[in-house]
Structure formats: C-alpha cells, structure tokens
Design an enzyme around this catalytic site. Structure first.
Site, PDB file in Angstrom:
ATOM      1  N   LYS A 143      17.104 -31.765  12.671  1.00 61.08           N
ATOM      2  CA  LYS A 143      16.259 -30.579  12.698  1.00 61.08           C
ATOM      3  C   LYS A 143      16.853 -29.459  13.534  1.00 61.08           C
ATOM      4  O   LYS A 143      16.451 -28.299  13.399  1.00 61.08           O
ATOM      5  CB  LYS A 143      14.866 -30.933  13.227  1.00 61.08           C
ATOM      6  CG  LYS A 143      14.838 -31.384  14.677  1.00 61.08           C
ATOM      7  CD  LYS A 143      13.434 -31.748  15.115  1.00 61.08           C
ATOM      8  CE  LYS A 143      13.408 -32.205  16.567  1.00 61.08           C
ATOM      9  NZ  LYS A 143      13.858 -31.178  17.505  1.00 61.08           N
ATOM     10  N   ASP A 144      17.825 -29.769  14.399  1.00 63.72           N
ATOM     11  CA  ASP A 144      18.474 -28.745  15.208  1.00 63.72           C
ATOM     12  C   ASP A 144      19.689 -28.130  14.521  1.00 63.72           C
ATOM     13  O   ASP A 144      20.263 -27.174  15.033  1.00 63.72           O
ATOM     14  CB  ASP A 144      18.946 -29.337  16.553  1.00 63.72           C
ATOM     15  CG  ASP A 144      17.789 -29.741  17.448  1.00 63.72           C
ATOM     16  OD1 ASP A 144      16.693 -29.163  17.291  1.00 63.72           O
ATOM     17  OD2 ASP A 144      17.976 -30.621  18.299  1.00 63.72           O
TER      18      ASP A 144
ATOM     19  N   ARG B  82       5.002 -25.172  13.686  1.00 65.99           N
ATOM     20  CA  ARG B  82       3.731 -25.694  14.199  1.00 65.99           C
ATOM     21  C   ARG B  82       2.761 -24.556  14.505  1.00 65.99           C
ATOM     22  O   ARG B  82       1.559 -24.658  14.238  1.00 65.99           O
ATOM     23  CB  ARG B  82       3.973 -26.522  15.460  1.00 65.99           C
ATOM     24  CG  ARG B  82       4.805 -27.776  15.234  1.00 65.99           C
ATOM     25  CD  ARG B  82       4.905 -28.593  16.501  1.00 65.99           C
ATOM     26  NE  ARG B  82       5.818 -29.722  16.374  1.00 65.99           N
ATOM     27  CZ  ARG B  82       6.896 -29.903  17.111  1.00 65.99           C
ATOM     28  NH1 ARG B  82       7.205 -29.028  18.059  1.00 65.99           N
ATOM     29  NH2 ARG B  82       7.671 -30.953  16.925  1.00 65.99           N
TER      30      ARG B  82
ATOM     31  N   GLY C 223      11.902 -26.949  26.745  1.00 70.18           N
ATOM     32  CA  GLY C 223      12.292 -28.075  27.582  1.00 70.18           C
ATOM     33  C   GLY C 223      12.272 -29.367  26.799  1.00 70.18           C
ATOM     34  O   GLY C 223      11.767 -29.435  25.673  1.00 70.18           O
TER      35      GLY C 223
ATOM     36  N   THR D  14       9.742 -32.975  30.027  1.00 72.53           N
ATOM     37  CA  THR D  14       9.247 -31.742  30.640  1.00 72.53           C
ATOM     38  C   THR D  14       7.932 -31.317  30.014  1.00 72.53           C
ATOM     39  O   THR D  14       6.984 -30.937  30.714  1.00 72.53           O
ATOM     40  CB  THR D  14      10.282 -30.614  30.482  1.00 72.53           C
ATOM     41  OG1 THR D  14      11.492 -30.986  31.158  1.00 72.53           O
ATOM     42  CG2 THR D  14       9.765 -29.306  31.058  1.00 72.53           C
TER      43      THR D  14
END
Length: 221
Positions: free
Chosen positions: A97-98, A147, A165, A169
């Site tokens: 997904k990155d 989202r 983060g 985090t």
C-alpha cells in the site's frame, strides 16, 4: 552492511557466500514483517533475522505532515529500493500500500509477493466502543484520505483528526486521549506487532473499503 565471511556448503544447496540481506524502512512494523518472513525454516543453514534486516531511514519515517507535501507514497519506498540498486542490500521489503502505482518497476528488478494478510481496517477505542457507538464529536485519528472520505460520508458526526506515526505511536495517542479518542488503522499492521487484541472492531470491506495493496508485503530484488 555485507557479511564477507566464508560461506557454508549444504547438500544440494550450493555455497552461500553471505547471508541474504533485506532492507526496509525504520518503522517497527517493517522490522516485525522482516522477522515474519525470516521465521520460515531454511535448510541448511538456518537464517537469522538480525543478519538479514538492514534498516533504511526514509523521508516518510521522519515527516509528520501530509504525505502529499513531500512526494506522496514514494517517501516510504524510494530510499529502500535505492539500497538494493546501490548494492547495500539484496532485497527491499515494502508494504504494497506504500508503493506508488504510477511508477514503473526499476530496470532489472522484479517484485515478489508472499501470502497476503487480512486486508481490513480496525477501530481501536480504549473505551471498547464500536464505530457506530461513538458519540458526536468523538475524535478519530487517521491520516489516510481513503478512510477520511468514507468516514465523512458514513459517520459525519465524528471529528476526524490527522495523525502520523507508526502503529505504536497511534495507539499511544488513543490511549492518552490528548489529541484523539480512537484511531482507525490496518488490522494486518496490528497483527504484525502482536497487538491485534487491542482492536475493538474489525471493519468489514462493505463498511470501510480497504486500500489498494492492503495486507500485502512486497519484496523487490
């Protein structure tokens, strides 16, 4: 980075001159993913994750603002891919997904995909509430435009707060309640760091459309 010790010979396996090195960004989630991939038995010799994982610092690890301001998804992947192209590692580990979908695979590289994990997002609310139980004004943390768009339509009464983060985090932010009351994040990411039990609701795909490449690791070599 490279281990130049003399390799060991194994039956029908040839000679390993050095361990195979996998590069990934510095997020704890990536290190957990690397350990998952190296937990499969190899015969012979066994491979150790501490010999294989080469952390690479990326712009995405350091940036706390919107990703669009620093180059989009490529901020998590370009430096890791470069480690392979420069010969500092043999294999680059990414979350699919990155990976930017509008960039061709670098010349002389190919991408491998292990078995896909759960693609669904989850809600983590320290109070144990489900998404439909959150009252008006509840601060829900997420920076994913996917989202935000869906929650804006399905739950317009919630206050959506951008958060950046790693998973640890974001969970800490929800636990302290200083900036958000709950967070929505990838269920596969929680599982890889061993904190899936903290999810208070799994959001099925008909309620929260998963991201392209969700739950899928990708290995460039």
């Amino acid at each position: 980075m490279r281990d130049h010790r003399r390799g060991r010979r194994g039956p029908a396996h040839g000679v390993r001159s050095r361990p195979r090195e996998r590069a990934g960004d510095q997020r704890p989630l990536t290190a957990c993913a690397a350990r998952t991939l190296t937990s499969v038995p190899h015969k012979p010799p066994p491979l150790r994750a501490d010999e294989l994982f080469v952390p690479v610092s990326t712009v995405g690890d350091r940036w706390t603002g919107p990703l669009a301001e620093v180059g989009g998804k490529a901020v998590f992947t370009s430096a890791v891919t470069r480690a392979v192209l420069d010969g500092r590692a043999d294999l680059a580990l990414h979350c699919s997904k990155d990976m930017p979908g509008d960039s061709p695979e670098p010349e002389r590289m190919m991408c491998l995909y292990p078995r896909r994990d759960d693609v669904r997002d989850v809600l983590v609310d320290p109070g144990g509430r489900r998404l439909d139980d959150l009252p008006a004004g509840t601060r829900v943390g997420t920076s994913a435009s996917r989202r935000i768009a869906q929650l804006t339509v399905s739950h317009p009464h919630l206050a959506l707060v951008p958060v950046r983060g790693n998973a640890d985090t974001r969970l800490a932010l929800a636990r302290t309640g200083e900036t958000v009351d709950a967070v929505v994040l990838a269920g596969a990411g929680l599982r890889r760091i061993g904190r899936e039990a903290e999810a208070t609701e799994v959001l099925d795909a008909h309620r929260m459309m998963p991201g392209l490449g969700a739950g899928q690791l990708a290995m460039q070599t």
